[in-house]
Design a protein around this motif. Structure first.
Motif, PDB file in Angstrom:
ATOM      1  N   PRO A  34       0.800  -1.236   0.000  1.00 19.36           N
ATOM      2  CA  PRO A  34       0.000   0.000   0.000  1.00 19.36           C
ATOM      3  C   PRO A  34       0.826   1.276   0.000  1.00 19.36           C
ATOM      4  O   PRO A  34       0.323   2.335  -0.396  1.00 19.36           O
ATOM      5  N   TYR A  35       2.078   1.209   0.413  1.00 15.20           N
ATOM      6  CA  TYR A  35       2.901   2.414   0.480  1.00 15.20           C
ATOM      7  C   TYR A  35       3.863   2.551  -0.704  1.00 15.20           C
ATOM      8  O   TYR A  35       4.602   3.531  -0.789  1.00 15.20           O
ATOM      9  N   GLY A  36       3.881   1.573  -1.580  1.00 14.35           N
ATOM     10  CA  GLY A  36       4.768   1.649  -2.743  1.00 14.35           C
ATOM     11  C   GLY A  36       6.235   1.626  -2.378  1.00 14.35           C
ATOM     12  O   GLY A  36       7.043   2.306  -3.006  1.00 14.35           O
ATOM     13  N   ILE A  37       6.608   0.807  -1.366  1.00 10.68           N
ATOM     14  CA  ILE A  37       7.996   0.801  -0.900  1.00 10.68           C
ATOM     15  C   ILE A  37       8.691  -0.539  -1.129  1.00 10.68           C
ATOM     16  O   ILE A  37       9.788  -0.753  -0.620  1.00 10.68           O
ATOM     17  N   THR A  38       8.061  -1.419  -1.901  1.00 15.77           N
ATOM     18  CA  THR A  38       8.623  -2.753  -2.109  1.00 15.77           C
ATOM     19  C   THR A  38       8.965  -2.969  -3.569  1.00 15.77           C
ATOM     20  O   THR A  38       8.180  -2.619  -4.454  1.00 15.77           O
ATOM     21  N   VAL A  39      10.141  -3.517  -3.820  1.00 13.97           N
ATOM     22  CA  VAL A  39      10.511  -3.952  -5.172  1.00 13.97           C
ATOM     23  C   VAL A  39      10.889  -5.423  -5.100  1.00 13.97           C
ATOM     24  O   VAL A  39      11.364  -5.903  -4.071  1.00 13.97           O
ATOM     25  N   ASN A 115       7.537  -3.833  11.130  1.00  8.28           N
ATOM     26  CA  ASN A 115       7.206  -2.450  10.783  1.00  8.28           C
ATOM     27  C   ASN A 115       5.846  -2.056  11.344  1.00  8.28           C
ATOM     28  O   ASN A 115       4.907  -1.710  10.607  1.00  8.28           O
ATOM     29  N   THR A 116       5.745  -2.023  12.654  1.00  5.00           N
ATOM     30  CA  THR A 116       4.477  -1.700  13.303  1.00  5.00           C
ATOM     31  C   THR A 116       4.065  -0.245  13.092  1.00  5.00           C
ATOM     32  O   THR A 116       2.921   0.111  13.384  1.00  5.00           O
ATOM     33  N   TRP A 117       4.957   0.605  12.627  1.00  6.88           N
ATOM     34  CA  TRP A 117       4.621   2.011  12.372  1.00  6.88           C
ATOM     35  C   TRP A 117       3.770   2.168  11.103  1.00  6.88           C
ATOM     36  O   TRP A 117       3.241   3.243  10.860  1.00  6.88           O
ATOM     37  N   ASP A 118       3.667   1.125  10.274  1.00  8.50           N
ATOM     38  CA  ASP A 118       2.854   1.174   9.055  1.00  8.50           C
ATOM     39  C   ASP A 118       1.474   0.604   9.357  1.00  8.50           C
ATOM     40  O   ASP A 118       1.293  -0.622   9.395  1.00  8.50           O
ATOM     41  N   PRO A 119       0.463   1.433   9.570  1.00 11.95           N
ATOM     42  CA  PRO A 119      -0.842   0.916   9.999  1.00 11.95           C
ATOM     43  C   PRO A 119      -1.533   0.033   8.967  1.00 11.95           C
ATOM     44  O   PRO A 119      -2.328  -0.834   9.330  1.00 11.95           O
ATOM     45  N   LEU A 120      -1.223   0.215   7.687  1.00 12.20           N
ATOM     46  CA  LEU A 120      -1.889  -0.576   6.658  1.00 12.20           C
ATOM     47  C   LEU A 120      -1.223  -1.920   6.403  1.00 12.20           C
ATOM     48  O   LEU A 120      -1.756  -2.735   5.651  1.00 12.20           O
ATOM     49  N   GLY A 121      -0.070  -2.145   7.013  1.00 13.11           N
ATOM     50  CA  GLY A 121       0.622  -3.417   6.792  1.00 13.11           C
ATOM     51  C   GLY A 121       1.133  -3.499   5.366  1.00 13.11           C
ATOM     52  O   GLY A 121       1.142  -2.515   4.639  1.00 13.11           O
ATOM     53  N   PRO A 122       1.554  -4.707   4.901  1.00 12.44           N
ATOM     54  CA  PRO A 122       1.642  -5.934   5.702  1.00 12.44           C
ATOM     55  C   PRO A 122       2.825  -5.867   6.667  1.00 12.44           C
ATOM     56  O   PRO A 122       3.737  -5.070   6.481  1.00 12.44           O
TER      57      PRO A 122
END
Length: 256
Positions: A34-39, A115-122
């Motif tokens: 959801p945050y667009g931070i994974t490749v 990464n508990t700071w990311d509320p939308l997960g995963p």
């Protein structure tokens, strides 16, 4: 008077822009992102191949800054924020295959956490202390991302000191070397935060779009996502050059 036959003094070229530093996070399956931070590892391989075809080699930020101080171009900074555990199995083999290094900004206050700071997960696991030591032993630069991944601008002075000074001390104990670099969680900082990073002894700091704070302790970076391929990477490189011009000149093709 005898002619001066000594070799001409070499001139150190001044580089035109602030260093180009790419920001990665997790290297894993980007399907749920959801945050667009994974490749994916395959996309990272494709992106590093694109850089190499343009004559650029990825290195950690400390190495990049040393090279620039010596007038050397042809380098681009690679950073991996948050210290995800997937760096070891997914990112590291790709980096080594391309002859690249990187800076991994970790959270010594959350070893083996998520990464508990990311509320939308995963939820994604973070490096353990042993994992952080393995990253350093593999030739990667280990930098601080603070202790717990908090918005530093919202903290008290005491809490801020723990995030900046405390994380540097913790990493010094962990990898037997004090980190040179600090990365601001969420990419944000203000003058009080930057001053705390300076007082802690860091040589550089990484932000995203630091604005008027831009400088060695608030270096701008370019976010990289799974969607970034040749055309998008080229557009981001051009945007970086336009936004981050500095005094001086050098030859064509310099990005480092």
């Amino acid at each position: 008077m005898a002619a001066d036959t000594s070799a001409p003094r070499a001139r150190t070229p001044r580089l035109r822009t602030r260093p180009w530093i790419l920001t990665y996070h997790s290297v894993s399956d980007p399907t749920e992102d959801p945050y667009g931070i994974t490749v994916s590892a395959d996309r990272l391989d494709e992106q590093l191949t694109w850089l190499r075809r343009r004559g650029l080699t990825g290195v950690g930020v400390a190495a990049l800054l040393r090279a620039r101080a010596a007038g050397k171009g042809g380098l681009v900074g690679l950073t991996f924020d948050d210290g995800y555990a997937d760096f070891l199995d997914e990112a590291l083999p790709v980096l080594l295959a391309h002859g690249c290094s990187a800076t991994v900004f970790v959270l010594p206050g959350r070893p083996g956490g998520s990464n508990t700071w990311d509320p939308l997960g995963p939820r994604r696991p973070l490096l353990t202390e042993e994992g952080i030591r393995t990253v350093a032993a593999a030739g990667m630069e280990v930098g601080s991302h603070g202790m717990l991944h908090r918005d530093l601008t919202a903290l008290s002075d005491e809490e801020l000191r723990e995030e900046t000074h405390g994380s540097r001390d913790a990493l010094h104990r962990l990898v037997r070397e004090a980190p040179s670099g600090f990365c601001y969680p969420y990419g944000t900082a203000d003058r009080r935060v930057v001053e705390s990073v300076r007082e802690a002894g860091y040589a550089y700091g990484c932000a995203l779009v630091p604005g008027s704070l831009a400088g060695p302790l608030a270096l701008p970076r370019t976010h990289v996502s799974h969607a970034d391929r040749g055309a998008r990477l080229r557009a981001k490189e051009i945007r970086h050059r336009l936004r981050n011009r500095s005094v001086g000149a050098t030859g064509p093709g310099d990005a480092g």
